[in-house]
Write an enzyme that holds these catalytic residues in place. Structure first.
Site, mmCIF file in Angstrom:
data_model
loop_
_atom_site.group_PDB
_atom_site.id
_atom_site.type_symbol
_atom_site.label_atom_id
_atom_site.label_comp_id
_atom_site.label_asym_id
_atom_site.label_seq_id
_atom_site.Cartn_x
_atom_site.Cartn_y
_atom_site.Cartn_z
ATOM 1 N N VAL A 16 0.844 -1.210 0.000
ATOM 2 C CA VAL A 16 0.000 0.000 0.000
ATOM 3 C C VAL A 16 0.867 1.243 0.000
ATOM 4 O O VAL A 16 0.650 2.200 -0.752
ATOM 5 C CB VAL A 16 -0.928 -0.017 1.236
ATOM 6 C CG1 VAL A 16 -1.566 1.346 1.467
ATOM 7 C CG2 VAL A 16 -2.005 -1.090 1.076
ATOM 8 N N GLY A 76 -14.724 12.171 6.668
ATOM 9 C CA GLY A 76 -13.656 11.771 7.585
ATOM 10 C C GLY A 76 -12.522 12.767 7.573
ATOM 11 O O GLY A 76 -11.862 12.944 6.548
ATOM 12 N N TYR A 134 -6.108 11.951 9.157
ATOM 13 C CA TYR A 134 -4.966 12.496 8.411
ATOM 14 C C TYR A 134 -5.062 12.257 6.904
ATOM 15 O O TYR A 134 -4.686 13.121 6.109
ATOM 16 C CB TYR A 134 -3.637 12.017 9.010
ATOM 17 C CG TYR A 134 -3.123 10.683 8.521
ATOM 18 C CD1 TYR A 134 -2.250 10.606 7.442
ATOM 19 C CD2 TYR A 134 -3.483 9.490 9.140
ATOM 20 C CE1 TYR A 134 -1.765 9.393 6.995
ATOM 21 C CE2 TYR A 134 -2.998 8.267 8.701
ATOM 22 C CZ TYR A 134 -2.146 8.220 7.629
ATOM 23 O OH TYR A 134 -1.676 7.014 7.183
ATOM 24 N N VAL A 165 -12.456 6.846 6.313
ATOM 25 C CA VAL A 165 -12.883 6.661 7.700
ATOM 26 C C VAL A 165 -12.086 5.554 8.399
ATOM 27 O O VAL A 165 -12.553 4.969 9.366
ATOM 28 C CB VAL A 165 -14.394 6.353 7.775
ATOM 29 C CG1 VAL A 165 -15.229 7.553 7.392
ATOM 30 C CG2 VAL A 165 -14.752 5.142 6.919
ATOM 31 N N HIS A 222 23.008 27.796 12.290
ATOM 32 C CA HIS A 222 22.184 29.001 12.112
ATOM 33 C C HIS A 222 22.278 29.468 10.668
ATOM 34 O O HIS A 222 23.351 29.440 10.103
ATOM 35 C CB HIS A 222 22.706 30.096 13.055
ATOM 36 C CG HIS A 222 21.972 31.398 12.900
ATOM 37 N ND1 HIS A 222 20.690 31.564 13.376
ATOM 38 C CD2 HIS A 222 22.342 32.576 12.330
ATOM 39 C CE1 HIS A 222 20.295 32.805 13.109
ATOM 40 N NE2 HIS A 222 21.280 33.434 12.467
HETATM 41 P P1 FAD Z 1 0.807 -2.932 3.317
HETATM 42 O O1 FAD Z 1 1.631 -1.806 2.847
HETATM 43 O O2 FAD Z 1 -0.668 -2.796 3.327
HETATM 44 O O3 FAD Z 1 1.217 -4.163 2.418
HETATM 45 C C1 FAD Z 1 0.601 -5.412 2.559
HETATM 46 C C2 FAD Z 1 0.834 -6.214 1.301
HETATM 47 O O4 FAD Z 1 0.400 -7.555 1.545
HETATM 48 C C3 FAD Z 1 0.012 -5.725 0.104
HETATM 49 O O5 FAD Z 1 0.880 -5.477 -0.990
HETATM 50 C C4 FAD Z 1 -0.955 -6.860 -0.192
HETATM 51 O O6 FAD Z 1 -1.185 -7.023 -1.582
HETATM 52 C C5 FAD Z 1 -0.200 -8.060 0.358
HETATM 53 N N1 FAD Z 1 -1.067 -9.165 0.752
HETATM 54 C C6 FAD Z 1 -2.157 -9.126 1.564
HETATM 55 N N2 FAD Z 1 -2.664 -10.353 1.720
HETATM 56 C C7 FAD Z 1 -1.893 -11.189 0.994
HETATM 57 C C8 FAD Z 1 -1.907 -12.591 0.759
HETATM 58 N N3 FAD Z 1 -2.819 -13.388 1.306
HETATM 59 N N4 FAD Z 1 -0.962 -13.110 -0.050
HETATM 60 C C9 FAD Z 1 -0.017 -12.325 -0.631
HETATM 61 N N5 FAD Z 1 0.054 -10.999 -0.429
HETATM 62 C C10 FAD Z 1 -0.876 -10.440 0.376
HETATM 63 N N6 FAD Z 1 1.973 5.729 6.546
HETATM 64 C C11 FAD Z 1 3.022 6.489 6.906
HETATM 65 O O7 FAD Z 1 3.817 6.066 7.745
HETATM 66 N N7 FAD Z 1 3.225 7.730 6.351
HETATM 67 C C12 FAD Z 1 2.388 8.243 5.432
HETATM 68 O O8 FAD Z 1 2.600 9.360 4.956
HETATM 69 C C13 FAD Z 1 1.274 7.464 5.032
HETATM 70 N N8 FAD Z 1 0.419 7.934 4.100
HETATM 71 C C14 FAD Z 1 -0.622 7.151 3.699
HETATM 72 C C15 FAD Z 1 -1.483 7.644 2.734
HETATM 73 C C16 FAD Z 1 -2.550 6.890 2.301
HETATM 74 C C17 FAD Z 1 -3.471 7.428 1.253
HETATM 75 C C18 FAD Z 1 -2.739 5.569 2.834
HETATM 76 C C19 FAD Z 1 -3.869 4.701 2.360
HETATM 77 C C20 FAD Z 1 -1.884 5.067 3.800
HETATM 78 C C21 FAD Z 1 -0.824 5.856 4.245
HETATM 79 N N9 FAD Z 1 0.057 5.408 5.225
HETATM 80 C C22 FAD Z 1 1.101 6.183 5.620
HETATM 81 C C23 FAD Z 1 -0.130 4.095 5.880
HETATM 82 C C24 FAD Z 1 0.841 3.046 5.301
HETATM 83 O O9 FAD Z 1 0.656 2.962 3.905
HETATM 84 C C25 FAD Z 1 0.601 1.698 5.960
HETATM 85 O O10 FAD Z 1 0.662 1.838 7.356
HETATM 86 C C26 FAD Z 1 1.667 0.700 5.507
HETATM 87 O O11 FAD Z 1 1.637 0.512 4.130
HETATM 88 C C27 FAD Z 1 1.461 -0.635 6.216
HETATM 89 O O12 FAD Z 1 2.460 -1.506 5.819
HETATM 90 P P2 FAD Z 1 2.264 -3.082 5.885
HETATM 91 O O13 FAD Z 1 3.583 -3.663 5.491
HETATM 92 O O14 FAD Z 1 1.668 -3.471 7.169
HETATM 93 O O15 FAD Z 1 1.172 -3.431 4.778
#
Ligand code: FAD
Length: 461
Positions: free
Chosen positions: A43, A175, A178, A264, A439
């Site tokens: 994501v 919502g 952020y 949300v 500075h």
């Molecule tokens: P994710 O990044 O969600 O990745 C999970 C991956 O697992 C996905 O690619 C998915 O396809 C894969 N997956 C899921 N199930 C399976 C399966 N069964 N088999 C194989 N693959 C699978 N966070 C920040 O820190 N700073 C920011 O500025 C920020 N901005 C954001 C802006 C937006 C619009 C959004 C939506 C989120 C933002 N976030 C931000 C939050 C951040 O993107 C997430 O907290 C972060 O990506 C979480 O990482 P993760 O590794 O847990 O999972």
């Protein structure tokens, strides 16, 4: 169905949690595979942090140029989307390169746990199984959909909102968290008439009112209409518009726009095909997986990190947990310590927080002294024409140890790292006040805020 040989560490999901876990596991000498059903980078890289910050930065540049020149809005937005795509591709390519260089096996497909040591990976009708000694679950989250506002047509989640091909004339955001604020303000800076509907008393709930005030002022200056204490009820879509019905103080209202963006919150990907039920791993009522201080689940060789675990859903939290989990698998004693997770809102002005806030200290009867300084007379802020905002440091009133900090103002996203480090190292406000800051820089405001706390502590003595 083909069966691959077994690995020591299997990582499911390649977001900032999963790919960092796989890298660290491989760096520690363990045979590692990572499974991804969509795109490497998760994501964060594709529909979260990276594309949103690319478009936000472009919206600021557009807003600035527009104040000097009469520039073509639609052309600028197309360029912004191209710019965003370029950055996303570069980042995703970087993730792939790092994994390959580290010797991690990259497997494409949807992973389903068959039993405690076997995963089934399905991709385009093909199936393969893989056995593993340890697993790190990092499957992330997806936007929460409201029943009354299913994502279709003119109702968008953050994912669709980041990929619009034209600047909408008007946009309603449900919502004021952020993501809603960042994307709402981004479109406002591109010239969209934005309305933000928030159920609580203020947007950005969780941040103190004095920190949110400068952001609200700028949102209003950007033409954003903020409606608080409002509940979205239903939406009627037409060919060109959508009308949202909402209530506020028991009165019914409606507002019409090109699109409704629903932000949300997010839902953990622990349901669906992952197969937690096959291994008897429970989830909480919110769908989260409970873990210990090494990110270990109730099944000792299975770990969970990132958005599927408790705490803020943030990329850097996921990456931090990733390292701890991989190191725990390697037999190291690494443990998580959440006292210094920075939170950042890439609003204008930016907002950031780490550790304990003044409000939290009061609520929990934690003794504190506050050191505060504003950007208003800082030379660098003046040169940048960015004098709005302030820095607040929360410290123990006896030892001076920094326990928290909040910033609203220019580069709050970058400045917060110094304060996170201070908390992490157990530094005092005196350490910060006596650190020679170059500075003229924005960092001097941290020094001033720390000095303010030191002076208050001297008066108390
Ligand atoms: P994710 O990044 O969600 O990745 C999970 C991956 O697992 C996905 O690619 C998915 O396809 C894969 N997956 C899921 N199930 C399976 C399966 N069964 N088999 C194989 N693959 C699978 N966070 C920040 O820190 N700073 C920011 O500025 C920020 N901005 C954001 C802006 C937006 C619009 C959004 C939506 C989120 C933002 N976030 C931000 C939050 C951040 O993107 C997430 O907290 C972060 O990506 C979480 O990482 P993760 O590794 O847990 O999972």
């Amino acid at each position: 169905m083909s069966k691959l040989e077994s690995v020591e560490t299997l990582v499911i999901g390649s977001g900032p949690g999963g790919y960092v876990a796989a890298l660290r596991s491989s760096q520690l000498g363990m045979k590692t595979a990572i499974v991804e059903r969509s795109q490497l980078g998760g994501v964060c890289t594709h529909v979260g942090c990276i594309p949103s910050k690319a478009l936000i930065a472009e919206s600021h540049r557009y807003d600035l140029f527009r104040s000097f020149n009469n520039i073509d809005a639609s052309g600028s937005f197309k360029n912004a989307q191209d710019f965003k795509r370029g950055i996303v591709n570069k980042q995703a390519g970087g993730v792939q390169y790092l994994l390959k260089m580290a010797g991690v096996s990259i497997l494409e497909g949807e992973a389903s746990l068959v039993d405690e040591h076997t995963v089934l990976i399905k991709q385009a009708g093909q199936e393969q199984t893989l056995s593993f000694k340890h697993a790190i679950l990092a499957t992330g989250s997806r936007p929460i959909e409201l029943q009354a506002f299913p994502v279709e047509g003119r109702i968008l989640s953050s994912t669709e909102a980041l990929s619009l091909q034209e600047i909408p004339t008007s946009l309603i955001v449900i919502g004021g968290g952020y993501i809603g604020i960042e994307l709402g303000q981004m479109y406002a800076k591109f010239g969209t008439k934005v309305t933000i509907l928030e159920g609580g008393e203020q947007v950005l709930p969780g941040f103190e009112a004095d920190l949110v005030a400068p952001v609200v002022r700028q949102l209003k200056a950007d033409g954003v209409h903020i409606i608080t204490g409002a509940t979205a009820g239903s939406a009627v879509q037409n060919a060109d518009t959508i009308t949202l019905h909402y209530s506020q103080n028991q009165e019914q209202y409606h507002v019409t726009a090109d699109y409704v963006l629903v932000t949300v919150g997010r839902k953990p990907n622990t349901d669906g095909k992952l197969g937690l039920e096959h291994i008897g791993l429970p989830v909480t009522s919110k769908g989260l997986i409970e873990t210990d201080e090494q990110c270990r689940t109730s099944i000792p060789h299975i770990f969970a990190i990132g958005d599927i675990t408790a705490g803020p859903a943030l990329a850097h939290k996921a990456s931090y947990e990733a390292k701890v989990a991989a190191e725990a698998i390697a037999g190291l004693t690494s443990k998580v310590d959440y006292k210094a997770i920075p939170l950042v809102v890439f609003s204008s002005p930016e907002l950031s927080s780490v550790g304990v806030s003044e409000t939290e200290a009061k609520a929990k009867s934690i003794p504190f002294v506050i050191g505060k300084a504003s950007f208003g007379i800082n030379g660098r802020a003046l040169a940048l024409r960015e004098t709005e905002g302030f820095i607040k440091i929360v410290a123990d009133p006896t030892s001076g140890i920094v326990i928290g900090a909040q910033i609203v103002g220019v580069e709050a996203s970058t400045l917060i790292s110094e304060l996170a480090l201070a908390i992490e190292m157990g530094a005092t406000v005196e350490d910060l006040a006596m650190t020679i800051h170059p500075h003229p820089t924005l960092g001097e405001v941290i020094m001033e805020a720390a000095d303010n706390a030191v002076r208050k502590m001297m008066i108390r003595k």
